[in-house]
Design a protein around this motif. Sequence first.
Motif, short mmCIF file in Angstrom:
data_model
loop_
_atom_site.label_atom_id
_atom_site.label_comp_id
_atom_site.label_asym_id
_atom_site.label_seq_id
_atom_site.Cartn_x
_atom_site.Cartn_y
_atom_site.Cartn_z
N TRP A 63 0.86 -1.19 0.00
CA TRP A 63 0.00 0.00 0.00
C TRP A 63 0.89 1.23 0.00
CZ3 TRP A 63 -0.26 4.26 3.04
CH2 TRP A 63 -1.44 5.01 3.05
N HIS A 64 0.47 2.27 -0.72
CA HIS A 64 1.28 3.49 -0.69
C HIS A 64 0.42 4.74 -0.82
CE1 HIS A 64 1.15 5.23 -4.79
NE2 HIS A 64 0.85 4.00 -5.17
N ASP A 65 0.91 5.82 -0.24
CA ASP A 65 0.47 7.17 -0.60
C ASP A 65 1.73 7.85 -1.13
OD1 ASP A 65 1.70 7.44 1.91
OD2 ASP A 65 -0.09 8.21 2.89
N SER A 66 2.39 8.66 -0.30
CA SER A 66 3.68 9.21 -0.73
C SER A 66 4.84 8.26 -0.40
CB SER A 66 3.92 10.57 -0.07
OG SER A 66 3.86 10.45 1.33
N ALA A 67 4.56 7.24 0.43
CA ALA A 67 5.54 6.20 0.76
C ALA A 67 4.83 4.85 0.81
CB ALA A 67 6.21 6.51 2.10
N GLY A 82 -5.07 10.85 3.42
CA GLY A 82 -5.27 12.10 2.71
C GLY A 82 -3.98 12.66 2.15
N GLY A 83 -2.93 11.82 2.18
CA GLY A 83 -1.62 12.27 1.73
C GLY A 83 -1.47 12.30 0.23
N GLY A 84 -0.29 12.63 -0.21
CA GLY A 84 0.00 12.70 -1.64
C GLY A 84 0.18 11.32 -2.24
N THR A 85 0.53 11.30 -3.53
CA THR A 85 0.66 10.04 -4.25
C THR A 85 2.00 9.98 -4.97
OG1 THR A 85 -1.73 10.02 -4.64
CG2 THR A 85 -0.40 8.52 -5.96
N THR A 86 2.81 8.98 -4.61
CA THR A 86 4.09 8.76 -5.27
C THR A 86 4.12 7.30 -5.71
OG1 THR A 86 5.13 10.39 -3.80
CG2 THR A 86 6.60 8.98 -5.08
N CYS A 87 3.73 7.05 -6.94
CA CYS A 87 3.55 5.67 -7.41
C CYS A 87 4.86 4.87 -7.42
CB CYS A 87 2.94 5.67 -8.81
SG CYS A 87 1.26 6.35 -8.87
N SER A 88 5.96 5.53 -7.71
CA SER A 88 7.23 4.80 -7.76
C SER A 88 7.62 4.22 -6.41
CB SER A 88 8.36 5.71 -8.26
OG SER A 88 8.66 6.71 -7.30
N SER A 89 7.07 4.77 -5.32
CA SER A 89 7.42 4.26 -3.99
C SER A 89 7.01 2.80 -3.85
CB SER A 89 6.76 5.10 -2.89
OG SER A 89 5.34 4.98 -2.92
N ALA A 90 5.88 2.41 -4.47
CA ALA A 90 5.44 1.01 -4.42
C ALA A 90 6.42 0.12 -5.17
CB ALA A 90 4.04 0.88 -5.01
N ASP A 116 -6.03 4.96 -9.39
CA ASP A 116 -7.08 5.69 -10.11
C ASP A 116 -6.45 6.67 -11.10
OD1 ASP A 116 -6.13 7.63 -8.40
OD2 ASP A 116 -8.04 8.02 -7.41
N GLY A 117 -5.16 6.50 -11.31
CA GLY A 117 -4.48 7.22 -12.39
C GLY A 117 -3.76 8.49 -12.00
N GLU A 118 -3.90 8.91 -10.75
CA GLU A 118 -3.27 10.16 -10.33
C GLU A 118 -1.90 9.89 -9.71
OE1 GLU A 118 -5.93 12.39 -7.85
OE2 GLU A 118 -7.64 12.08 -9.16
N ASN A 119 -0.92 10.63 -10.15
CA ASN A 119 0.42 10.54 -9.58
C ASN A 119 1.02 11.94 -9.49
OD1 ASN A 119 2.76 9.27 -8.57
ND2 ASN A 119 3.68 9.12 -10.60
#
Length: 219
Positions: A63-67, A82-90, A116-119
């Motif tokens: 699972w990830h948001d910014s981490a 409610g944090g940001g999204t950093t897909c590469s962290s996964a 859902d497509g947002e990064n």
Amino acid sequence: SEDKRFRQYNEIKIPSSNALIIFARDGSGSMDATKCDIINDMAWWLDTWIRRFYDRVDKLHVWHDSAAIEVDEEKFYKYRSGGGTTCSSALKFITQQFENRYPPEKWNIYVFYFTDGENWEEDNELFIKTLSEEFTHNVVNFTGITQVLSTSYEGSVKQLVDDAIQKSVLDKEYVRTVSIGTGKTGWNQSLTEEDRNEQIIQAIKTLLGNADAIVKDPD
């Protein structure tokens, strides 16, 4: 020939009776219960299909948001932030598991990433770079990316990966993308349960198409 190529590759992937299924997803606040229910249904079918081919199957939920973190199955589907999204962290977290815990030479590894497509835009380049360099044929059998109820295709993770496939930065045989409830103009808000279920089935068929390429024959 195609068959010869896969048989040569099979020599690397031993023992062939072991499989690891990695389910990873964006856990930001926009990933609501409706999206997670779709992911739940897809993951169940993907898991069921892959288990047909192997004696031992392990599962890993990321699972990830910014981490990124490892979570249990219940938290995977329910937890949001409610944090940001950093897909590469996964992806980076997953590669760490290959070092000692799940060495690729001993496991047939399947990666399914849901978003859902947002990064974070600044992360897009690193996401593709990691996918192309760290998730190669001799590391994972296959990577499938599912975009769920995206507000737009333009600028989305799916478009990013599709473009990389078109440019041959990623190999379309080993990296595939699908979407649920999303067209070029965005999320179809009137998606019925019948449409939803039909799209899930079609998405799974698309991801697992040409099964010979992603399930290695132990012979």
